[in-house]
Design a protein around this motif. Structure first.
Motif, PDB file in Angstrom:
ATOM      1  N   THR A 125      56.249 -24.156  16.417  1.00 31.33           N
ATOM      2  CA  THR A 125      56.043 -23.196  17.490  1.00 31.33           C
ATOM      3  C   THR A 125      55.454 -23.925  18.692  1.00 31.33           C
ATOM      4  OG1 THR A 125      55.070 -21.045  18.032  1.00 31.33           O
ATOM      5  CG2 THR A 125      53.736 -22.536  16.684  1.00 31.33           C
ATOM      6  N   GLU A 126      55.019 -23.173  19.671  1.00 26.87           N
ATOM      7  CA  GLU A 126      54.442 -23.755  20.884  1.00 26.87           C
ATOM      8  C   GLU A 126      52.964 -23.404  20.948  1.00 26.87           C
ATOM      9  OE1 GLU A 126      56.814 -21.978  23.895  1.00 26.87           O
ATOM     10  OE2 GLU A 126      58.671 -22.924  23.197  1.00 26.87           O
ATOM     11  N   VAL A 127      52.129 -24.421  21.140  1.00 26.52           N
ATOM     12  CA  VAL A 127      50.686 -24.230  21.223  1.00 26.52           C
ATOM     13  C   VAL A 127      50.166 -24.956  22.459  1.00 26.52           C
ATOM     14  CG1 VAL A 127      48.459 -24.595  20.092  1.00 26.52           C
ATOM     15  CG2 VAL A 127      50.491 -24.081  18.709  1.00 26.52           C
ATOM     16  N   ALA A 128      49.501 -24.222  23.335  1.00 21.02           N
ATOM     17  CA  ALA A 128      48.891 -24.800  24.542  1.00 21.02           C
ATOM     18  C   ALA A 128      49.892 -25.626  25.341  1.00 21.02           C
ATOM     19  CB  ALA A 128      47.679 -25.649  24.159  1.00 21.02           C
ATOM     20  N   GLY A 129      51.104 -25.092  25.452  1.00 26.99           N
ATOM     21  CA  GLY A 129      52.120 -25.764  26.253  1.00 26.99           C
ATOM     22  C   GLY A 129      52.782 -26.943  25.589  1.00 26.99           C
ATOM     23  N   ARG A 130      52.566 -27.103  24.287  1.00 23.71           N
ATOM     24  CA  ARG A 130      53.179 -28.222  23.564  1.00 23.71           C
ATOM     25  C   ARG A 130      53.884 -27.707  22.305  1.00 23.71           C
ATOM     26  NH1 ARG A 130      51.318 -33.318  25.033  1.00 23.71           N
ATOM     27  NH2 ARG A 130      49.542 -33.319  26.477  1.00 23.71           N
ATOM     28  N   ASN A 131      54.894 -28.443  21.879  1.00 22.90           N
ATOM     29  CA  ASN A 131      55.535 -28.130  20.606  1.00 22.90           C
ATOM     30  C   ASN A 131      54.651 -28.643  19.472  1.00 22.90           C
ATOM     31  OD1 ASN A 131      57.895 -27.054  21.781  1.00 22.90           O
ATOM     32  ND2 ASN A 131      58.662 -29.137  22.139  1.00 22.90           N
TER      33      ASN A 131
END
Length: 352
Positions: free
Chosen positions: A286-292
Motif C-alpha cells: 500500500t502507500e504510506v506517507a507518500g511512499r510505497n
C-alpha cells in the motif's frame, strides 16, 4: 445438533474430527464399505451402516455431511433434503450448473440449509484477506490471480477421481473450484459474463508412463480410466469489470523452487495483497506517507474444517447462512467451471 456423515473416506474422517472440535454429536456414519464406516464411527461413538436410508429414517439426525464421489452429490443431497435433513455438501456442488439448479430449487422449496464445502473461506489467510478487503485498504479490487500447482499430484490414477463419468472433470473440478470460489468470495460475489480457458490432459492419460513421487487418494489402478484434465488455465471477466486469472494443475513440469505451489493475489487501485493458500501470513502493498510500502501480516493458523462446521451449525440453528457458501454461490462456481470447459472445447472465449 446430531450429525450424520455419508462417505467414510479421508474427507469424511476430517468432517468427523471437525464435528468433535465444534462440539457436535456424531450419530451415524454411512459408507458402502461398512468396515471403513465402522472405523470412524467407533472413534467418535457413533453407529455405522452401509445404507443411506438409515440416515434418512433416523429422526434423531438433524443434518448430514455428504462427502462421496462427485456423481453422487446431486442425488444424495436431494434425498437428504427430502428426508428433512440440512446438508453440508462437499465440493463441487454437482457435475454441472444444471444439476446445481435442482439443488437450489430443492433447498428453497423444502426450506433446508444447504451449504457447499468451500473450506478455504475459513483458513487464516482466506478469512484474513476477506477482512482486509472489507476495510477498504485495497480500494477498488479490479483483478484477482490464483494458482495452485501440484507438480506430480494426479490423485488415485485409474480410480473415480480420474474417471469423468464419476468425477465430472479433473484438476479444474477438483482444485479449480476452490480457487474460483475464493476469488468470487474475495471480489464480493460478482457475476461472470465471459470466460476464456483451456483444459489439458497431458500426464495421467499416459497411465503406466506417468512418473510420480506420491499419489494421494490411493495407489494407481492401471486397468482403470483416466479421461480427465490434469491442468487448466482461464481468464474470467465479471459484470463489475473485474477479472480473475486462474492456473490449476494436478501435474506439470514446473521446476521446483521457481514459484510457490500456490498463490493468491488481489490488485486494487490503492493497495495489493498476496498469500499462499496454506500460509500463515498476508503480504500487503500500500502507500504510506507518500511512499510505497510492503507489510507482512502474520496470522494464527486456523482449523478451517472445524470453523466451517461451526458455521454450518450456526446456519442450521439460525436458518440463515453465515460465511459458508450458499446454493446460489455454489452454482456460480459451477457455471464458471462449465464455461471454462466449453471454452476449451471450442478453442474460443464464451459468454455466460
Amino acid at each position: 445438533m446430531r450429525l450424520g456423515i455419508l462417505g467414510a473416506g479421508a474427507v469424511g474422517a476430517k468432517h468427523a474430527a471437525a464435528a468433535a472440535i465444534a462440539g457436535v454429536e456424531l450419530g451415524r456414519v454411512v459408507d458402502r464399505n461398512v468396515d471403513r464406516a465402522a472405523v470412524i464411527a467407533g472413534e467418535f461413538g457413533a453407529t455405522a451402516s452401509d445404507d443411506p436410508r438409515t440416515l434418512w429414517d433416523d429422526a434423531s439426525i438433524d443434518a448430514v455431511v455428504i462427502g462421496v464421489p462427485n456423481c453422487f452429490h446431486r442425488p444424495l443431497a436431494l434425498e437428504a433434503m427430502r428426508a428433512g435433513k440440512d446438508v453440508l455438501l462437499e465440493k463441487p456442488m454437482a457435475l454441472t450448473a444444471t444439476e446445481c439448479d435442482d439443488l437450489c430449487e430443492a433447498a428453497e422449496g423444502l426450506g433446508r440449509v444447504l451449504q457447499v464445502g468451500y473450506a478455504h473461506r475459513f483458513t487464516a489467510v482466506g478469512a484474513g484477506a476477506k477482512g482486509l478487503v472489507e476495510t477498504g485498504v485495497l480500494g477498488e479490487v479490479y483483478h484477482a490471480k490464483a494458482h495452485l500447482h501440484l507438480r506430480r499430484g494426479v490423485p488415485g490414477l485409474g480410480g473415480w477421481f480420474t474417471t469423468k463419468a464419476m468425477s465430472g472433470g479433473g484438476a479444474l473440478l477438483d482444485l479449480g473450484v476452490h480457487l474460483v470460489d475464493l476469488g468470487l468470495h474475495l471480489l464480493g460475489q460478482p457475476t461472470a459474463v465471459a470466460v476464456s480457458g483451456k483444459a489439458y490432459a497431458k500426464f495421467g492419460v499416459k497411465m503406466r508412463d506417468y512418473i510420480y513421487e506420491s499419489m494421494w487418494a490411493g495407489p494407481p489402478n492401471y486397468e482403470g480410466v483416466c479421461d480427465v484434465d490434469d491442468h487448466a488455465t482461464a481468464l474470467v471477466t465479471f459484470d463489475s469489470g473485474a477479472t480473475l486469472d486462474l492456473q490449476i494443475a494436478w501435474a506439470c513440469n514446473l521446476p521446483a523452487g521457481t514459484t510457490p505451489d500456490s498463490l493468491v493475489a488481489l490488485l486494487g487501485d490503492r493497495g495489493g495483497l498476496t498469500f499462499e493458500l496454506f500460509g500463515d501470513h498476508l503480504v500487503l502493498r500500500t502507500e504510506v506517507a507518500g511512499r510505497n510500502a510492503d507489510a507482512k501480516i502474520p496470522l494464527p493458523l486456523a482449523d478451517q474444517m472445524a470453523l466451517q462446521m461451526a458455521d454450518f451449525v450456526e446456519a442450521v440453528s439460525s436458518r440463515t447462512h453465515g460465511v459458508g457458501a450458499t446454493p446460489a454461490e455454489g452454482r456460480k462456481v459451477q457455471a464458471i467451471i462449465d464455461g471454462i470447459y466449453k471454452s476449451s472445447d471450442a478453442n474460443a472465449p464464451v459468454t455466460l
